[in-house]
Design an enzyme around this catalytic site. Sequence first.
Site, mmCIF file in Angstrom:
data_model
loop_
_atom_site.group_PDB
_atom_site.id
_atom_site.type_symbol
_atom_site.label_atom_id
_atom_site.label_comp_id
_atom_site.label_asym_id
_atom_site.label_seq_id
_atom_site.Cartn_x
_atom_site.Cartn_y
_atom_site.Cartn_z
ATOM 1 N N HIS A 69 0.824 -1.211 0.000
ATOM 2 C CA HIS A 69 0.000 0.000 0.000
ATOM 3 C C HIS A 69 0.858 1.261 0.000
ATOM 4 C CE1 HIS A 69 -3.294 -2.657 0.813
ATOM 5 N NE2 HIS A 69 -2.809 -3.020 1.990
ATOM 6 N N HIS A 112 -7.288 -4.494 -0.756
ATOM 7 C CA HIS A 112 -6.606 -5.772 -0.945
ATOM 8 C C HIS A 112 -7.256 -6.548 -2.073
ATOM 9 C CE1 HIS A 112 -6.555 -4.745 3.387
ATOM 10 N NE2 HIS A 112 -5.275 -4.941 3.242
#
Lengths: 209, 209, 333, 333
Positions: free
Chosen positions: C57, C219
Amino acid sequence: MGATRDTLSVIQEMATAMEEHRRHLTQLDSEIGDGDHGNNMHRGFQAALERLAATNPETPSDILKSCSMALINKVGGAAGPLYGTAFLRASTALSEKEELSAEDVAAAIEAAAAGVKQRGKSEVGDKTMVDALEPAARAAKEAASSGKGVGEVLRAAADSAGEGAGATVPLTANRGLASYLGARAAGHMDPGARSSYLLLDAAARALGA
Amino acid sequence: MGATRDTLSVIQEMATAMEEHRRHLTQLDSEIGDGDHGNNMHRGFQAALERLAATNPETPSDILKSCSMALINKVGGAAGPLYGTAFLRASTALSEKEELSAEDVAAAIEAAAAGVKQRGKSEVGDKTMVDALEPAARAAKEAASSGKGVGEVLRAAADSAGEGAGATVPLTANRGLASYLGARAAGHMDPGARSSYLLLDAAARALGA
Amino acid sequence: MKKIINAPERVVAEMLRGMELAHSGLIRVIHDFGVVVRADAPVQNKVALVSGGGSGHEPTHGGYVGFGMLDAACAGAVFTSPTPEQMLEATKAVDGGAGVFYVVKNYTGDVLNFEMAGELADAEGIQTDYVVTNDDVAVEDSTFTAGRRGIAGTIFVHKIAGAAAQDGKDLAGVKEIAQRANANMRSMGMALTSCIPPESGEPIFEIGDEEMEIGMGIHGEPGVERKKIEPADQIVDEMLGKILGDTVNFSGSEVAVMVNGLGATPIMELYLAYAHVADVLKREGVQVWGRPYVGEYMTSLEMAGFSITLLKLDDEMKGYLEAPCSVAAGRPF
Amino acid sequence: MKKIINAPERVVAEMLRGMELAHSGLIRVIHDFGVVVRADAPVQNKVALVSGGGSGHEPTHGGYVGFGMLDAACAGAVFTSPTPEQMLEATKAVDGGAGVFYVVKNYTGDVLNFEMAGELADAEGIQTDYVVTNDDVAVEDSTFTAGRRGIAGTIFVHKIAGAAAQDGKDLAGVKEIAQRANANMRSMGMALTSCIPPESGEPIFEIGDEEMEIGMGIHGEPGVERKKIEPADQIVDEMLGKILGDTVNFSGSEVAVMVNGLGATPIMELYLAYAHVADVLKREGVQVWGRPYVGEYMTSLEMAGFSITLLKLDDEMKGYLEAPCSVAAGRPF
Ligand SMILES: Nc1ncnc2c1ncn2[C@@H]1O[C@H](COP(=O)(O)OP(=O)(O)O)[C@@H](O)[C@H]1O
Ligand SMILES: Nc1ncnc2c1ncn2[C@@H]1O[C@H](COP(=O)(O)OP(=O)(O)O)[C@@H](O)[C@H]1O
Ligand SMILES: [Mg+2]
Ligand SMILES: [Mg+2]
Ligand SMILES: [Mg+2]
Ligand SMILES: [Mg+2]
């Protein structure tokens, strides 16, 4: 008046050709350049039509100049200044003329080709639009000096440009984005040479040749 | 000594199962979660083997505790703390024991299932590993109380876990990443339920059942 | 799978090495534990902020370690919550005696692991507390779900709570303003393509050449609706509709706005989307505060898509958002 | 083609609108001409810097307009040089009486159009000059080519020449240091995937699932070698080998280093690549100056890939790289 109307229909036909061949020109440019040539030419000729409609020029020279300004101001890329210069030089070659002889047309094409060579610092064999324009200018001159009419001069120019464009296929590029390709540019036609042929072909067809 | 050796071979067999089913567990997790369950479990059991080799625990309880620490410290995700808790509770249930009865094993599985439920705040039907572990615990208890041996208790637990895992397919998830899927989780088996079955199955197989 | 990596199992370690080399003086990395800490940690008598989560991320969370934001970030495996062991290590490295505050995105794994870390830290005599961020309105809250997900708005919590800690607030004060920020922010995302986690080497989900997914998680967890891609303005309308229709009343307030790229979305498209965000907010009487945050703040590897976050501000939050900070994710040009 | 856009022909205009809304106070946009200018332009008696090029390379160039960098940026159609008309408009908007300096990347279109713009500006009594950047070592220079391409190193020229102009250098002085920066920098790129220009809607090139292209241009112009993807370290070795083997001797010098993402490359991979860049430079006796520039500086829409730039510094260039600036591409966190 006849030459003015003819010149307008030449530009109109050129714009139509750029519209019709937009995708194919872009595709050719994708192979060896950055894939924008069709869009560039289409945008430019649409701008030329708008400008002609707005300014209403009265002579062939003024029409070509108006078209040149539209190309310079609205196309960008390499094609904008190069074709802009071509039309500007053609306009200058025809300045003050109300009617056009075959010689006038041949001289305009010659001036256009010379302008592109000069601005682009390019020669025949560099795999650019010069490969179409220079033989076109030569053929136009020959046709004019052997007594052909305006339409036939344009047809001769277009046909030679077509051959010249075809001859770019095996070449390695030395100018423009395609030059970064090195030997791998070989095997693809130069998009600018192709558009030069299409423009001259449109001009000839506009005059029924 | 027998129970210690058996427990070690159970963990070894579990590690092998996690290695073999790594891709499939990851794939199940991709359908409804984030596609890491197989890698998480494999990483954890490799760490457990390393830790066992390094620390050489002597009782079943210590082996399970060592395994728990490895899972907690090295897995991460939801599976790390949940399975870590499961093994920790099982270890506590067997503390001080050198040999294991069928009842001991059933009690360990029950403690493990209860631990997961408590830490994850989840119930049967939430489409999690609890759907495999709770029926497994029940089946183990029944088998033990009807006089079955350790291997048969594990086999009964594994078979029920397998059924429980299968029963997660039509469910909507209420816990874990899959819960964000809403109704669309339905139609896929929960990866954690599947890994619970695989672990119990490996345990039974390690004891020849 | 085409990636600029050496080996899937080494991506996190090698990334952390690159970060440390690139930002020495600002951060250091405890390599055995995958923990990024402020170079000058522990800062005595300041509440220390720790966050963390799965890797992939970036710049979240390591990019936000530094003066005025986080004291440490724990980098898990790709898309996998870090472990209590990592978190404890981070906690010990940054505790300056005023306690350690965890900023946790609401995912079961993150919450469970940070909870365990807190217990371990307590056992070592370090006081801890935490906030769980859950700004994503895509998936509805109910008594049956694990609650809403924490996504890009979490970076606002890093900034505000980080500045508050730097400002000398105690653990309870930091927690209060972190919760206040979280309670006043709402986000929503969408995706056009899947990312490919290096270890599995496969896209997390399949999606058609003309499809998009509204509400996609960071995700690759599925969102709320899969459908044919729409014009940007319509997509923004839908996302903002959900955000503005939720329980925070943004109308009439000054609001921090984030348009966050998920990884592969050209900056061109983020600005294009922001143009319509600005129009809608104006129409709805929501006042964009300061300079909006348009760029990549919390990505999902090479996923194409973006999220929008709105945070309703009060004067204290504004002050903390404006406060100086020095972190790897920042840059002068 | 999946993009967050409304209509291909409006992407540039809508992006510029979003940029202006997001950075009001910093920039304004002359919408009829697609020109981004400093909000406070013209700055009297300062040499004004103008750059520009095709769009699709954001934050290049509009993101670098502001105090201490560019005074204006001309946004062409995607991957198409802007026109002299745009450039003249920019020139007139920013001229503060000390002349206007053009930073031009070496592509035939950019050079021709800026040359024409310069002639037009002269005709209007505005003094202009320019530098042509050509940092890309991928394609060899020779008497037969149009020369090397200008890529991400151009941003260093924006920064250094911009700070020099802010510092009060005259047109000749700005040109001198711009040329000096350009002469001392070398770059090289590579790509894993093609981008898709919105107007054509098609990838510019096809590339296999396991292939990469070394030396790829930022418009998708082919590079020097197409081959099977290699580990990151090996790719970096190859790129740095070409850069270090060129005519600038970096060894023993302090060097500004940029690892630039082309659009879809995860930040994780950029840092991972930087780790090996740092190792190689250390081994070769090249000293990385300050904080390296790892991130997206000159992109190619959603192309996956990256470029490396080295710039050999002297004290004056260092001072100008460090000088404060305030531009849209910068961010505090
Ligand atoms: N130096 C040059 N001299 C002559 N023609 C050139 C030169 N450079 C490029 N061209 C022509 O321009 C064409 C490309 O135009 P276009 O794609 O519109 O612009 P760009 O190359 O900037 O993307 C080439 O196919 C070639 O024929
Ligand atoms: N609250 C919970 N209670 C019980 N089990 C859970 C809970 N949340 C998740 N799980 C289990 O964990 C599994 C996912 O583990 P894993 O993929 O390794 O971690 P993560 O979900 O963090 O990516 C799920 O399939 C489910 O069985
Ligand atoms: Mg082109
Ligand atoms: Mg998972
Ligand atoms: Mg996970
Ligand atoms: Mg172009």
